[in-house]
Design a protein around this motif. Structure first.
Motif, PDB file in Angstrom:
ATOM      1  N   GLU A   1       5.621   3.499   3.169  1.00  0.00           N
ATOM      2  CA  GLU A   1       4.513   3.139   2.658  1.00  0.00           C
ATOM      3  C   GLU A   1       4.802   4.190   1.513  1.00  0.00           C
ATOM      4  O   GLU A   1       3.494   5.291   1.914  1.00  0.00           O
ATOM      5  CB  GLU A   1       3.157   2.953   3.481  1.00  0.00           C
ATOM      6  N   PHE A   2       5.823   4.300   0.899  1.00  0.00           N
ATOM      7  CA  PHE A   2       5.693   5.645  -0.026  1.00  0.00           C
ATOM      8  C   PHE A   2       6.741   5.075  -1.390  1.00  0.00           C
ATOM      9  O   PHE A   2       6.744   3.799  -1.266  1.00  0.00           O
ATOM     10  CB  PHE A   2       6.931   6.401   0.704  1.00  0.00           C
ATOM     11  N   ILE A   3       6.420   6.678  -1.661  1.00  0.00           N
ATOM     12  CA  ILE A   3       6.692   6.049  -3.608  1.00  0.00           C
ATOM     13  C   ILE A   3       7.434   7.384  -3.416  1.00  0.00           C
ATOM     14  O   ILE A   3       7.450   8.364  -2.809  1.00  0.00           O
ATOM     15  CB  ILE A   3       6.443   6.327  -4.831  1.00  0.00           C
ATOM     16  N   TRP A   4       9.120   7.118  -4.125  1.00  0.00           N
ATOM     17  CA  TRP A   4       9.829   8.762  -4.119  1.00  0.00           C
ATOM     18  C   TRP A   4       9.750   9.074  -5.772  1.00  0.00           C
ATOM     19  O   TRP A   4      10.291   7.876  -6.971  1.00  0.00           O
ATOM     20  CB  TRP A   4      11.637   8.384  -3.595  1.00  0.00           C
ATOM     21  N   LEU A   5       9.322   9.739  -5.749  1.00  0.00           N
ATOM     22  CA  LEU A   5       9.189  10.325  -7.281  1.00  0.00           C
ATOM     23  C   LEU A   5      10.005  11.495  -7.363  1.00  0.00           C
ATOM     24  O   LEU A   5      10.025  12.346  -6.365  1.00  0.00           O
ATOM     25  CB  LEU A   5       7.653  10.616  -7.513  1.00  0.00           C
ATOM     26  N   ILE A   6      10.883  11.234  -8.419  1.00  0.00           N
ATOM     27  CA  ILE A   6      12.094  12.474  -8.934  1.00  0.00           C
ATOM     28  C   ILE A   6      11.347  12.361  -9.977  1.00  0.00           C
ATOM     29  O   ILE A   6      11.318  11.876 -11.083  1.00  0.00           O
ATOM     30  CB  ILE A   6      13.376  11.510  -8.582  1.00  0.00           C
ATOM     31  N   VAL A   7      11.086  13.992 -10.087  1.00  0.00           N
ATOM     32  CA  VAL A   7      11.094  14.245 -11.587  1.00  0.00           C
ATOM     33  C   VAL A   7      12.481  14.688 -12.091  1.00  0.00           C
ATOM     34  O   VAL A   7      13.319  16.148 -11.958  1.00  0.00           O
ATOM     35  CB  VAL A   7       9.982  14.618 -12.438  1.00  0.00           C
ATOM     36  N   ASP A   8      13.483  14.256 -13.157  1.00  0.00           N
ATOM     37  CA  ASP A   8      15.280  14.927 -13.127  1.00  0.00           C
ATOM     38  C   ASP A   8      14.354  15.711 -14.992  1.00  0.00           C
ATOM     39  O   ASP A   8      14.007  15.327 -15.991  1.00  0.00           O
ATOM     40  CB  ASP A   8      15.692  13.884 -14.196  1.00  0.00           C
ATOM     41  N   ASP A   9      14.890  17.491 -13.805  1.00  0.00           N
ATOM     42  CA  ASP A   9      14.473  17.900 -15.147  1.00  0.00           C
ATOM     43  C   ASP A   9      15.515  18.538 -16.892  1.00  0.00           C
ATOM     44  O   ASP A   9      16.070  19.634 -16.375  1.00  0.00           O
ATOM     45  CB  ASP A   9      14.067  19.382 -14.607  1.00  0.00           C
ATOM     46  N   GLY A  10      16.187  17.696 -16.924  1.00  0.00           N
ATOM     47  CA  GLY A  10      17.323  17.682 -18.132  1.00  0.00           C
ATOM     48  C   GLY A  10      18.659  17.764 -17.817  1.00  0.00           C
ATOM     49  O   GLY A  10      19.286  18.095 -18.473  1.00  0.00           O
ATOM     50  N   SER A  11      19.125  17.198 -16.387  1.00  0.00           N
ATOM     51  CA  SER A  11      20.156  17.145 -15.627  1.00  0.00           C
ATOM     52  C   SER A  11      21.596  16.550 -17.106  1.00  0.00           C
ATOM     53  O   SER A  11      20.778  15.885 -18.045  1.00  0.00           O
ATOM     54  CB  SER A  11      20.094  15.934 -15.238  1.00  0.00           C
ATOM     55  N   THR A  12      22.427  17.322 -17.064  1.00  0.00           N
ATOM     56  CA  THR A  12      23.981  17.624 -17.951  1.00  0.00           C
ATOM     57  C   THR A  12      24.305  16.364 -16.947  1.00  0.00           C
ATOM     58  O   THR A  12      25.354  16.575 -16.681  1.00  0.00           O
ATOM     59  CB  THR A  12      24.495  18.766 -18.494  1.00  0.00           C
ATOM     60  N   ASP A  13      24.524  16.455 -15.847  1.00  0.00           N
ATOM     61  CA  ASP A  13      25.469  15.779 -14.528  1.00  0.00           C
ATOM     62  C   ASP A  13      25.227  14.515 -14.476  1.00  0.00           C
ATOM     63  O   ASP A  13      24.322  13.677 -15.552  1.00  0.00           O
ATOM     64  CB  ASP A  13      25.755  16.697 -13.203  1.00  0.00           C
TER      65      ASP A  13
ATOM     66  N   MET B   1       0.734  -1.583  -0.019  1.00  0.00           N
ATOM     67  CA  MET B   1      -0.145   0.140  -0.281  1.00  0.00           C
ATOM     68  C   MET B   1       1.546   1.188  -0.260  1.00  0.00           C
ATOM     69  O   MET B   1       2.151   1.473   1.167  1.00  0.00           O
ATOM     70  CB  MET B   1      -1.179   0.190   1.294  1.00  0.00           C
ATOM     71  N   VAL B   2       0.552   2.101  -0.861  1.00  0.00           N
ATOM     72  CA  VAL B   2       1.263   3.619  -0.902  1.00  0.00           C
ATOM     73  C   VAL B   2       0.168   3.797  -0.446  1.00  0.00           C
ATOM     74  O   VAL B   2      -1.087   5.096  -0.303  1.00  0.00           O
ATOM     75  CB  VAL B   2       1.640   3.477  -2.488  1.00  0.00           C
ATOM     76  N   PHE B   3       1.209   5.070   0.624  1.00  0.00           N
ATOM     77  CA  PHE B   3       0.647   6.591   1.596  1.00  0.00           C
ATOM     78  C   PHE B   3       0.775   7.357   0.989  1.00  0.00           C
ATOM     79  O   PHE B   3      -0.348   8.343   1.631  1.00  0.00           O
ATOM     80  CB  PHE B   3       0.913   5.700   3.465  1.00  0.00           C
ATOM     81  N   LEU B   4       2.160   8.072   0.615  1.00  0.00           N
ATOM     82  CA  LEU B   4       2.209   8.997   0.270  1.00  0.00           C
ATOM     83  C   LEU B   4       3.197   9.317  -0.875  1.00  0.00           C
ATOM     84  O   LEU B   4       4.050   7.808  -1.446  1.00  0.00           O
ATOM     85  CB  LEU B   4       2.233   9.714   1.681  1.00  0.00           C
ATOM     86  N   THR B   5       3.742   9.967  -1.468  1.00  0.00           N
ATOM     87  CA  THR B   5       4.538  10.634  -2.528  1.00  0.00           C
ATOM     88  C   THR B   5       5.546  11.244  -2.332  1.00  0.00           C
ATOM     89  O   THR B   5       4.802  12.490  -1.669  1.00  0.00           O
ATOM     90  CB  THR B   5       4.421  10.396  -4.125  1.00  0.00           C
ATOM     91  N   VAL B   6       6.649  11.050  -1.918  1.00  0.00           N
ATOM     92  CA  VAL B   6       8.144  11.812  -1.164  1.00  0.00           C
ATOM     93  C   VAL B   6       8.592  12.421  -2.894  1.00  0.00           C
ATOM     94  O   VAL B   6       8.989  11.917  -3.819  1.00  0.00           O
ATOM     95  CB  VAL B   6       8.705  11.153  -0.818  1.00  0.00           C
ATOM     96  N   PHE B   7       8.479  13.743  -3.519  1.00  0.00           N
ATOM     97  CA  PHE B   7       8.554  14.477  -4.471  1.00  0.00           C
ATOM     98  C   PHE B   7       9.526  15.175  -4.325  1.00  0.00           C
ATOM     99  O   PHE B   7      10.025  16.076  -3.354  1.00  0.00           O
ATOM    100  CB  PHE B   7       7.250  15.091  -5.168  1.00  0.00           C
ATOM    101  N   THR B   8      10.828  14.666  -5.559  1.00  0.00           N
ATOM    102  CA  THR B   8      11.680  15.638  -5.486  1.00  0.00           C
ATOM    103  C   THR B   8      12.348  16.107  -6.527  1.00  0.00           C
ATOM    104  O   THR B   8      12.298  14.854  -7.595  1.00  0.00           O
ATOM    105  CB  THR B   8      13.492  14.256  -5.046  1.00  0.00           C
ATOM    106  N   PRO B   9      12.214  17.297  -7.272  1.00  0.00           N
ATOM    107  CA  PRO B   9      12.543  17.988  -8.476  1.00  0.00           C
ATOM    108  C   PRO B   9      14.307  17.501  -8.247  1.00  0.00           C
ATOM    109  O   PRO B   9      14.774  18.843  -7.675  1.00  0.00           O
ATOM    110  CB  PRO B   9      11.959  18.907  -8.758  1.00  0.00           C
ATOM    111  N   ALA B  10      14.884  17.322  -9.497  1.00  0.00           N
ATOM    112  CA  ALA B  10      16.376  17.114  -9.987  1.00  0.00           C
ATOM    113  C   ALA B  10      16.758  17.834 -10.756  1.00  0.00           C
ATOM    114  O   ALA B  10      16.359  17.553 -12.353  1.00  0.00           O
ATOM    115  CB  ALA B  10      16.970  15.913 -10.320  1.00  0.00           C
ATOM    116  N   TYR B  11      17.282  18.945 -10.887  1.00  0.00           N
ATOM    117  CA  TYR B  11      18.430  19.269 -11.737  1.00  0.00           C
ATOM    118  C   TYR B  11      19.818  19.573 -11.667  1.00  0.00           C
ATOM    119  O   TYR B  11      20.486  20.118 -10.862  1.00  0.00           O
ATOM    120  CB  TYR B  11      17.806  20.314 -11.944  1.00  0.00           C
TER     121      TYR B  11
END
Length: 86
Positions: free
Chosen positions: A31-43, A1-11
């Protein structure tokens, strides 16, 4: 069961993401998902995140997109969030 989303924007955050990863892995409640949205990183951000995914210690959802600014990463994350809290 997923209780929450931990969000990290990354660049270009290859050097700082390991600290976040370690903290999330140390949580008693998994009970979480770590959601990472990579905004076009170049490293090495993608390489670091894929290494985390291979370790399978916590549930990670990784999305890579073209650079569009932090606000576009947030907007995309809302569409992929799971659980009761974001």
């Amino acid at each position: 069961m997923v209780f929450l989303t931990v969000f990290t924007p990354a660049y270009n955050r290859a050097s700082t993401l390991p600290r976040t990863y370690e903290s999330l892995c140390d949580q008693e409640c998994k009970e979480f998902i770590w959601l990472i949205v990579d905004d076009g990183s170049t490293d090495a951000t993608e390489k670091v995140i894929l290494q985390f995914c291979n370790e399978s210690v916590c549930n990670i959802r990784y999305i890579k997109k073209e650079n569009g600014g932090k606000h576009t990463a947030h907007n995309l994350a809302v569409d992929f969030a799971k659980g009761d809290y974001f």
